[in-house]
Design a protein around this motif. Structure first.
Motif: not given
Length: 438
Positions: A267-276
Motif C-alpha cells: 500500500n503506497w500513497d504518494p499524495s499529493p503527487l500522482t504516479f500514473e
C-alpha cells in the motif's frame, strides 16, 4: 543595532521561527520580505506543497528525476531605494540552530552570488540518509538569502524561511511469493508471515487480508484483532533478527478462524503527487492449515514494533502511536495482556494516563495498543511510552516496555525546548513548528 538613513530610523526585525525572514541590518528601508518557493519548471506537477496550510513552503514533495525550481521571492525588490539584489541558495541535511551558513560542514551552496532569483535542480535524487551524499541528495532543507544594495550602498541581508523538500520514489514489485504453512499447532503462541516490502519513499505499508477459501478477502484484524500484529515501522533491536517490517504475527493459532489464506499487498500513497503508472501489487500469499496437535507451551512477552504517526498534519488532524507486543492473548496459566500508556510530566518522570481524557483529546484504540492524539499542537512536545503487563498463575507477572514515542513533531525547523517554550507562555505555535516531515 540601528542606523540612520534620510533622518529617519526604522526598525525591521525578522525572526526565522516566527516570521518569514530575518534582516542582519536594522535600517530605514522598504518593508522587505523574502519567501522561498518551489515548483516544477516543466509544468508537470512534479513538485507540490504538501498541505494548504503550508502553501508558502515549509514542505514540498517532488518526484525523483524531476526538475525543481527554487524561487527567492523578494517583496519590494523594485522599490526606488534598491540599487541591486544578489541571491544565494543553500541546502543542508541538518537544520542548525538559526540560519544555513557556509561555515558549517553540512551546508551546500546550490546557486549563488547572482542576480537571478531562481535556481533549478535537475533530475533530483532521493537518499535514505541524505548525509551520505550531501551534494547529490535533494531531500534536504533549503533556504535562500537576498543581499540588497541600497542606493547609498548600504547592505541589507535577509534570509527566507526554511523549506523541506522530500523526494518521492515509486516501488518496484517482485513477483508474488507463495508459501504453504501446514500442520500449524492449535494454540501455537505466535506464527510469523513474511511480506518483503520493496524500497520506496514514502515507505510502502503492508496491507494484510484473510480469506477462508481464497475468494472473499477481509482485513486481517477482523475477528482476530487481539491476536494480530502487523509490523509497520521500527523493530526493536532485541527482536530485529527475528522479524522485519511488513511481517504479520498471528498469535494463539485457532483452526476455526485461521485456516485458509493470508495475503499481503503493498500500500503506497504518494499524495499529493500522482504516479500514473503505479498500482499496488500482491507481495506474498500464505496458505495455512492446522495440526491435530495442540501447543500449550510458554508464552513470551516482547515488543515487536513501535509505530509513530509520521504524516504532515493540519489543525483538525489526529496523530497516532502504536506499539505491538508478542504473545498477547492469554491461555492456560497466562492471562491476557494489559496495555498502559504513560506521559512524561514536568518533573521528567512518566506518569500513568487515565484514558480517554475528560475532553477526549487522548484516547486508545486497537485493543489499547494505539494511542490517539486528537490535539497534536497541544501535545507537540509530549513524550509517551506504553508498558504491557500480564499476570501468570503461580509465577511473577511479565512486563514489556516500549521506547519513548514522541515528541509528535519531528520537524527540522524546531527543537522540543522551543515548542515547550511556546506552550509554557500560552502562545500559538508558529507555522514553522506545525509540521511533521514524513
Amino acid at each position: 543595532m540601528s542606523q540612520k538613513f534620510s533622518l529617519v530610523t526604522c526598525f525591521i526585525i525578522f525572526n526565522v521561527l516566527v516570521s518569514i525572514s530575518r534582516a542582519d541590518e536594522i535600517c530605514c528601508c522598504p518593508n522587505f520580505q523574502v519567501k522561498l518557493k518551489m515548483e516544477d519548471p516543466d509544468g508537470n506537477s512534479g513538485t507540490m506543497p504538501v498541505t494548504d496550510n503550508v502553501g508558502e513552503g515549509y514542505k514540498y514533495v517532488a518526484k525523483e528525476d524531476s526538475n525543481v525550481m527554487l524561487s527567492c521571492d523578494l517583496i519590494e525588490k523594485d522599490h526606488p531605494a534598491v540599487k541591486s539584489v544578489e541571491y544565494v541558495f543553500l541546502k543542508s541535511y541538518q537544520m542548525p540552530a538559526s540560519l544555513l551558513t557556509l561555515d558549517t560542514t553540512n551546508v551546500v551552496q546550490l546557486c549563488g552570488d547572482s542576480t537571478d532569483s531562481t535556481c533549478t535542480m535537475s533530475n533530483v535524487k532521493y537518499f535514505a540518509n541524505p548525509g551520505d551524499d550531501k551534494e547529490s541528495s535533494a531531500n534536504q532543507i533549503y533556504q535562500c538569502k537576498a543581499t540588497i544594495t541600497l542606493i547609498d550602498d548600504k547592505l541589507v541581508k535577509l534570509w527566507s524561511h526554511t523549506s523541506l523538500l522530500d523526494v518521492y520514489v515509486a516501488p518496484t514489485y517482485a513477483p508474488t511469493q507463495s508459501f504453504s504453512k501446514d500442520d500449524i499447532l492449535e494454540g501455537k503462541g505466535y506464527n510469523k508471515f513474511e511480506c518483503t516490502l520493496p524500497d520506496a519513499n514514502p515507505p510502502v505499508k503492508p496491507n494484510w487480508q484473510y480469506s477462508p477459501d481464497d475468494s472473499n478477502y477481509e482485513d486481517v484484524f477482523t475477528g482476530r484483532a487481539a491476536r494480530v500484529a502487523v509490523l509497520d515501522d521500527k523493530i526493536p533491536s532485541a527482536v530485529e533478527n527475528q522479524f522485519s517490517r511488513g511481517d504479520m504475527v498471528l498469535m494463539v493459532y485457532t483452526q476455526a478462524e485461521d485456516n485458509g489464506k493470508f495475503r499481503c499487498t503493498g500500500n503506497w500513497d504518494p499524495s499529493p503527487l500522482t504516479f500514473e503508472d503505479y498500482t499496488n501489487e500482491t507481495i506474498s500469499e500464505h496458505t495455512t492449515s492446522s495440526s491435530t496437535q495442540s501447543d500449550n507451551g510458554a508464552l513470551t512477552l516482547d515488543v515487536l514494533s513501535e509505530i509513530p504517526s509520521t504524516t504532515v498534519f493540519n489543525v483538525d488532524s489526529e496523530v497516532e502511536f502504536t506499539v505491538y507486543v508478542k504473545d498477547t492473548p492469554g491461555r492456560g496459566i497466562y492471562q491476557d495482556v494489559v496495555y498502559t500508556w504513560y506521559e512524561k510530566n514536568s518533573e521528567g518522570t512518566f506518569q500513568e494516563m487515565t484514558l480517554p481524557t475528560a475532553n477526549g483529546d487522548l484516547a486508545t484504540t486497537n485493543e489499547g495498543r494505539t494511542l490517539v492524539v486528537k490535539d497534536p499542537f497541544k501535545y507537540a512536545a509530549s513524550e509517551f511510552k506504553m508498558i504491557a503487563t500480564r499476570e501468570v498463575t503461580g509465577s511473577d507477572a511479565e512486563e514489556a516496555e516500549s521506547a519513548v514515542l514522541g515528541p509528535i513533531t519531528s520537524c527540522n525547523f524546531c527543537s522540543k525546548d522551543s515548542i515547550r517554550s511556546y506552550q509554557k507562555n500560552g502562545r500559538v505555535l508558529p507555522q514553522t513548528l506545525r509540521c511533521i516531515p514524513g
